[in-house]
Design an enzyme around this catalytic site. Structure first.
Site, PDB file in Angstrom:
ATOM      1  N   HIS B 149       0.860  -1.181   0.000  1.00  0.00           N
ATOM      2  CA  HIS B 149       0.000   0.000   0.000  1.00  0.00           C
ATOM      3  C   HIS B 149       0.894   1.227   0.000  1.00  0.00           C
ATOM      4  O   HIS B 149       1.916   1.256   0.686  1.00  0.00           O
ATOM      5  CB  HIS B 149      -0.870   0.019   1.263  1.00  0.00           C
ATOM      6  CG  HIS B 149      -1.379   1.394   1.619  1.00  0.00           C
ATOM      7  ND1 HIS B 149      -0.858   2.142   2.657  1.00  0.00           N
ATOM      8  CD2 HIS B 149      -2.344   2.160   1.058  1.00  0.00           C
ATOM      9  CE1 HIS B 149      -1.499   3.296   2.734  1.00  0.00           C
ATOM     10  NE2 HIS B 149      -2.395   3.348   1.768  1.00  0.00           N
ATOM     11  N   GLY B 302     -19.905  13.586  -1.145  1.00  0.00           N
ATOM     12  CA  GLY B 302     -19.453  13.609  -2.539  1.00  0.00           C
ATOM     13  C   GLY B 302     -18.217  12.773  -2.805  1.00  0.00           C
ATOM     14  O   GLY B 302     -17.701  12.764  -3.916  1.00  0.00           O
ATOM     15  N   ALA B 303     -17.725  12.058  -1.781  1.00  0.00           N
ATOM     16  CA  ALA B 303     -16.549  11.208  -2.006  1.00  0.00           C
ATOM     17  C   ALA B 303     -16.922  10.061  -2.947  1.00  0.00           C
ATOM     18  O   ALA B 303     -18.067   9.612  -2.968  1.00  0.00           O
ATOM     19  CB  ALA B 303     -16.042  10.662  -0.688  1.00  0.00           C
TER      20      ALA B 303
END
Lengths: 344, 344
Positions: B149, B302-303
């Protein structure tokens, strides 16, 4: 004395003190249970031990006879303990967990607050508490059998000024992978009947609360088709509250087990299994991101992690941008999860 | 001017404005990028678009030639957008996601605070912000290839008094299923070299921060074998900070891709696959319960949810009371996760 009181002490004294049918010995020593038989702490422990045993036996009846619940009786260093019953990789139940915990000690006020949905102000920083609850999640193998969850709990917290607060909480909710409206109506009707015995206002109120609570906000969809949910339940006498919780807990088997019986041998495709795993991913999202009980557990010192995360499925799946095609049974379920409806 | 400045503007003006190698058009219109080429917002967007393209190509080299990244370029109604690249169910990569986002707008102060690890006080309630970042999680198919990651990000927030704050954050960390110490040393050495070019104190500090951050507290074990992690990075000139972040981002390929190359064709058993899935369950636990970036995303209006949850594996597994037997490779890994060590 008990007989004269006309309440559930009768059961407690006669049949219920026969603990031989329980999955394990109660957490509290039998001598204390008998001595404090009129204390709500004892009545709740006896109730949830019995509900656990009845539910586990009812599930075992739907399982391969060679597959029985494993039973872990555990103690908590800080006070109390529990009994965790699990079936894993059964023919009917991919994972079935039924956990009783009866714990006490000192709790940071933040942790206490996390348990109360709206809550009175609690006075004090570290407060003596008692909590007894049963919690269960059943993830069946067959995608045509819904997942069920229920939890019934009783709390006592003593504030710094000595005032003792108590309340009940709980609920039962259903998470199908495929929508069979008749089944959902059966489930909700059974819960409604249990509620209606006590107050005709309970079912509509607690049904709505359930839809609101089990919301995966970031996806704007409900975890399942709901049921009932309530918290901070203390508006009547302790005894009346207990009777209501008892009715709810006793309605789990008739609300759910018929659905297992009906569908556990349904044929299914690998695509249906796949959909079930994707929906289980959403279940994991709810439990780890939003569920107050899970969070409370994960942040509580000395909590038994394996009993908390027992609610997670054996397998879960995530697929980037998965969306069911229009007109499919998968799309039909998704539609209902986005727009919860009245079932009865 | 750019040539004289002796900084990365040189790259930006010469090679980097060739956006043809990017996975998609940058989020910001090319004309704005050229006009504001010295603005850190632009430099960061160009860097992360290039890092995304380089990393995706490097991964595609290890994948079946017929399997390429799907590329979603999306816009955010509230301002900005992103480019999400995903491979799913590849031969080498069960799931590989590389996401760039360049967003701006007004953010509630609570959301801004959640992004800062310790953070100065921010003055104001709803603040104009800008955020550009690259975020990636690679879940390989073969249990002998570790998961990696990384995330590198740049923030600007304008306070109510007009004062603009900026900071960088990021890190790279490795999550093996089986411990190959030589591989972990290679990974950490590569990150250390990137850090050492800037300050000999960075690696020890950010290695420790990484171990502390990627902790699954409720299990008292780290998510993996660490790497580097930092936040609120603003102790030097903006340009120096950017150069450090650039070195870190450029070290992802050399730190990780050799491990993919080395192990992607290793033979493995179904028991090893099973262990990989159990460890992926733990990965899900960390990301959904603790990861600040994920939480920030899930709570931000809004993500783009699919780009946030792209970090989750295709399959994950949970088993009640699973514990590897003593002396096995699985137990060896678990031991290291409970007791993070120095690798170089």
């Amino acid at each position: 004395v008990a007989a004269a009181s006309g309440n559930t002490n009768v059961d407690v004294l006669t049949s219920s003190f026969d603990v031989s049918s329980f999955m394990a010995e109660p957490v509290t020593p039998l001598s204390t249970l008998v001595k404090d038989k009129d204390d709500m702490k004892v009545k709740m422990e006896m109730l949830i031990m019995k509900i656990q045993a009845d539910f586990c036996r009812a599930l075992e009846n739907e399982e391969d006879p060679s597959k029985k619940f494993i039973v872990d009786r555990w103690t908590r260093a800080e006070g109390g303990g529990g009994v965790t019953c699990v079936i894993q990789n059964g023919k009917t139940f991919e994972k079935a967990g039924v956990n009783v915990s009866v714990v006490h000690g000192i709790l940071p006020v933040d942790a206490v607050r996390q348990m109360k949905a709206r809550g009175k102000e609690l006075i004090g920083k570290e407060l003596p508490f008692f909590a007894a609850g049963i919690s269960s999640v059943i993830h069946p193998s067959n995608p045509h059998v819904p997942t069920v969850h229920f939890n019934y709990r009783y709390f006592e917290v003593t504030q710094e000024n000595g005032e003792k607060m108590w309340w009940f909480g709980g609920g039962t909710d259903l998470t199908p992978y495929y929508l069979v409206e008749e089944d959902v109506r059966h489930f909700h009707s059974t819960l409604k009947n249990a509620c209606d015995q006590h107050d005709a206002g309970y079912y509509p109120k607690f049904k709505k609360w359930c839809d609101e609570y089990f919301l995966v906000s970031h996806r704007n969809e409900c975890r399942g088709v709901g049921g009932i949910f309530f918290d901070d339940f203390e508006m009547h006498s302790q005894e009346d509250c207990f009777k209501f919780v008892k009715s709810c807990a006793e309605s789990v088997i008739p609300s759910y087990v018929p659905l297992v019986k009906k569908h556990r041998n349904d044929p299914y495709t690998s695509a249906e299994r796949d959909w079930q795993l994707l929906r289980r991913g959403r279940y994991v999202e709810f439990n780890l991101v939003y569920d107050r009980g899970t969070k409370f557990g994960l942040y509580t010192p000395g909590a038994r992690i394996e009993s908390i995360l027992m609610s997670l499925p054996v397998y879960a799946k995530w697929e980037y941008m998965h969306s069911p095609s229009d007109g499919t049974p998968e799309a039909k379920l998704t539609e209902i999860l986005k727009n919860p409806k009245e079932w009865i």
